[in-house]
Design an enzyme around this catalytic site. Structure first.
Site, PDB file in Angstrom:
ATOM      1  N   CYS A 100      48.597  42.238  46.000  1.00 36.50           N
ATOM      2  CA  CYS A 100      47.422  41.730  45.847  1.00 36.50           C
ATOM      3  C   CYS A 100      47.474  40.154  45.461  1.00 36.50           C
ATOM      4  CB  CYS A 100      46.565  42.303  44.776  1.00 36.50           C
ATOM      5  SG  CYS A 100      45.178  41.344  44.202  1.00 36.50           S
ATOM      6  N   TYR A 151      41.520  36.453  54.010  1.00 37.75           N
ATOM      7  CA  TYR A 151      40.666  37.830  54.344  1.00 37.75           C
ATOM      8  C   TYR A 151      39.489  37.661  55.151  1.00 37.75           C
ATOM      9  CZ  TYR A 151      43.556  39.922  50.598  1.00 37.75           C
ATOM     10  OH  TYR A 151      44.354  40.390  49.846  1.00 37.75           O
ATOM     11  N   GLU A 173      38.654  38.668  36.406  1.00 35.31           N
ATOM     12  CA  GLU A 173      38.614  37.588  37.457  1.00 35.31           C
ATOM     13  C   GLU A 173      39.762  36.842  37.374  1.00 35.31           C
ATOM     14  OE1 GLU A 173      38.682  35.000  39.783  1.00 35.31           O
ATOM     15  OE2 GLU A 173      37.065  36.449  40.095  1.00 35.31           O
ATOM     16  N   SER A 174      40.592  36.865  38.273  1.00 34.38           N
ATOM     17  CA  SER A 174      42.159  36.219  38.356  1.00 34.38           C
ATOM     18  C   SER A 174      42.025  34.588  37.847  1.00 34.38           C
ATOM     19  CB  SER A 174      42.791  36.307  39.549  1.00 34.38           C
ATOM     20  OG  SER A 174      42.254  35.734  40.697  1.00 34.38           O
ATOM     21  N   TRP A 189      43.396  52.104  43.521  1.00 34.01           N
ATOM     22  CA  TRP A 189      44.524  51.872  43.011  1.00 34.01           C
ATOM     23  C   TRP A 189      45.112  53.051  42.117  1.00 34.01           C
ATOM     24  CZ3 TRP A 189      46.944  48.031  45.458  1.00 34.01           C
ATOM     25  CH2 TRP A 189      46.105  46.877  45.932  1.00 34.01           C
TER      26      TRP A 189
HETATM   27  N1  LIG Z   1      37.707  37.858  42.427  1.00 33.08           N
HETATM   28  C1  LIG Z   1      38.876  38.811  41.964  1.00 33.08           C
HETATM   29  C2  LIG Z   1      39.137  39.539  43.096  1.00 33.08           C
HETATM   30  C3  LIG Z   1      40.273  40.801  42.959  1.00 33.08           C
HETATM   31  C4  LIG Z   1      40.256  41.478  44.077  1.00 33.08           C
HETATM   32  O1  LIG Z   1      39.361  41.654  44.882  1.00 33.08           O
HETATM   33  N2  LIG Z   1      41.349  42.530  44.279  1.00 33.08           N
HETATM   34  C5  LIG Z   1      41.656  43.413  45.266  1.00 33.08           C
HETATM   35  C6  LIG Z   1      42.855  43.404  45.686  1.00 33.08           C
HETATM   36  S1  LIG Z   1      43.635  42.427  46.577  1.00 33.08           S
HETATM   37  C7  LIG Z   1      41.026  44.648  44.867  1.00 33.08           C
HETATM   38  O2  LIG Z   1      41.163  45.340  43.646  1.00 33.08           O
HETATM   39  N3  LIG Z   1      39.875  45.302  45.763  1.00 33.08           N
HETATM   40  C8  LIG Z   1      39.448  46.517  45.572  1.00 33.08           C
HETATM   41  C9  LIG Z   1      37.995  46.510  45.239  1.00 33.08           C
HETATM   42  O3  LIG Z   1      37.395  45.704  44.949  1.00 33.08           O
HETATM   43  O4  LIG Z   1      37.577  47.619  45.330  1.00 33.08           O
HETATM   44  C10 LIG Z   1      40.028  37.861  41.103  1.00 33.08           C
HETATM   45  O5  LIG Z   1      40.436  36.987  41.872  1.00 33.08           O
HETATM   46  O6  LIG Z   1      40.672  38.545  40.199  1.00 33.08           O
END
Ligand SMILES: N[C@@H](CCC(=O)N[C@@H](CS)C(=O)NCC(=O)O)C(=O)O
Length: 345
Positions: A55, A207, A155-156, A95
């Site tokens: 990720c 994406y 939120e990263s 996950w």
């Molecule tokens: N805005 C969030 C996005 C995090 C994100 O979308 N992570 C993805 C993995 S690349 C995820 O876990 N997606 C699964 C979901 O949201 O169900 C950040 O930047 O932390």
């Protein structure tokens, strides 16, 4: 409605209709507490990260943790790169902390993967950590407070800013990267401008190109992605600066790295971003090798996890073997000179 900070998250206007029209629209993270807030003091050994190494948003966080010397004071669990399948009792696309699972790419388990070690309950899924707080969310990364057994933030963009701001109090060493999150007023406007352009057209743009099911949306995202690569190539070429804003590595460089690290070995094929390789941009290639050589960067990510994760499920679990020319990746990132060879061809 509050103005969306487009360097942090996607504008949610008409999100439902846009998704129905084939556009990939990223959701908004719901946990937005901050270290330093009431109940979340900056203390070494108190916080934990849940991540997946494929990720790119998690990669921002593992980069900040390594670059700021927080590897021992902030513990971390790593999920398996492929999420659950349709046969999982809890459903698909979740996950899972499952170090016993076999990666089709290597035919073996992945040594970086861990069980869930922070909640004291040995949870199987990231979704279980959220469910414990009555939340339906399921994304990674997650910053977790082991003392209160609570999620702090998912939120990263905010997690990396917190780690930067409190690095020394958290037991890290901010002097390892003096300009990282140092808010020097002279650089801030340019860092923010770059963060927004890089988030919209590169980090999330990849994406939008790879996950949208509408040709027009794809082509617009493809064009915006390569227009920004051209801009950044010219920026670096303009005065031979080592990093995006000049002599120092800043947040703008940290946010660009996870996407460019994945471009040639993954996104070129998986996200249909086959307009060019980073190798074809001499200054961006040298920048990528320069950041890869910084202490803590090499071990903060894994192309094995990236390739297994991005190709594992939607590509019948068959992971492409390339690129092999001019050499395999990530080994190629130890060779800035390859850019000149590529240019000469
Ligand atoms: N805005 C969030 C996005 C995090 C994100 O979308 N992570 C993805 C993995 S690349 C995820 O876990 N997606 C699964 C979901 O949201 O169900 C950040 O930047 O932390």
């Amino acid at each position: 409605m509050a103005q969306t900070d487009r360097s942090v998250q996607e504008d949610q206007t008409d999100a439902k209709a846009r998704r129905a029209g084939g556009e990939f629209v990223r959701g908004v993270s719901g946990f937005r507490h901050a270290i330093g807030d009431d109940g979340f003091p900056a203390e070494p050994g108190r916080y934990h990260l849940f991540v997946a190494l494929n990720c790119p948003w998690c990669h921002r966080v593992t980069l900040a943790r390594s670059l700021l010397g927080l590897e021992t004071s902030i513990t971390m669990d790593v999920a398996f790169p492929n999420r659950t399948g349709d046969d999982d009792p809890e459903g698909p696309n979740l996950w899972e902390f499952a170090p016993h699972r076999i990666a089709t790419l290597t035919g073996a388990t992945l040594p970086e993967c861990t069980l869930e070690t922070a909640t004291g309950r040995g949870m199987r899924l990231a979704k279980d950590v959220y469910r414990f707080e009555e939340s339906e969310e399921q994304s990674l990364p997650v910053l977790y407070d082991k003392h209160q057994k609570r999620i702090v933030n998912n939120e990263s963009a905010e997690i990396i800013a917190m780690l930067g701001h409190w690095a020394d109090d958290l037991g890290g060493n901010s002097q390892r990267q003096p300009e990282l999150f140092r808010d020097s007023p002279s650089l801030q406007p340019e860092i923010h401008r770059l963060n927004e352009q890089i988030y919209v057209t590169i980090n999330n743009g990849a994406y939008k190109a790879g996950f949208s099911s509408d040709q027009v949306v794809y082509e617009a995202a493809f064009k915006a992605y390569f227009d920004t690569l051209d801009d950044l190539e010219h920026l670096l070429a303009s005065d031979g600066r080592p990093f995006l804003t000049g002599d120092s590595f800043t947040e703008a460089d940290l946010r660009l790295f996870p996407t460019l690290y994945r471009h040639d070995p993954v996104y070129y094929v998986r996200m249909k971003l086959n307009g060019a390789r980073i190798l074809d941009y001499p200054n961006l290639w040298r920048w990528l090798c320069r950041v890869y050589a910084l202490p803590g960067v090499r071990d903060s990510g894994s192309l094995v996890h990236c390739r297994q994760g991005y190709f594992g499920r939607s590509w019948n679990r068959v992971v492409p073997l390339g690129p092999l020319q001019p050499m395999t990746y990530p080994e190629a990132y130890d060779h800035p000179e390859l850019a000149d060879i590529a240019k000469a061809l």
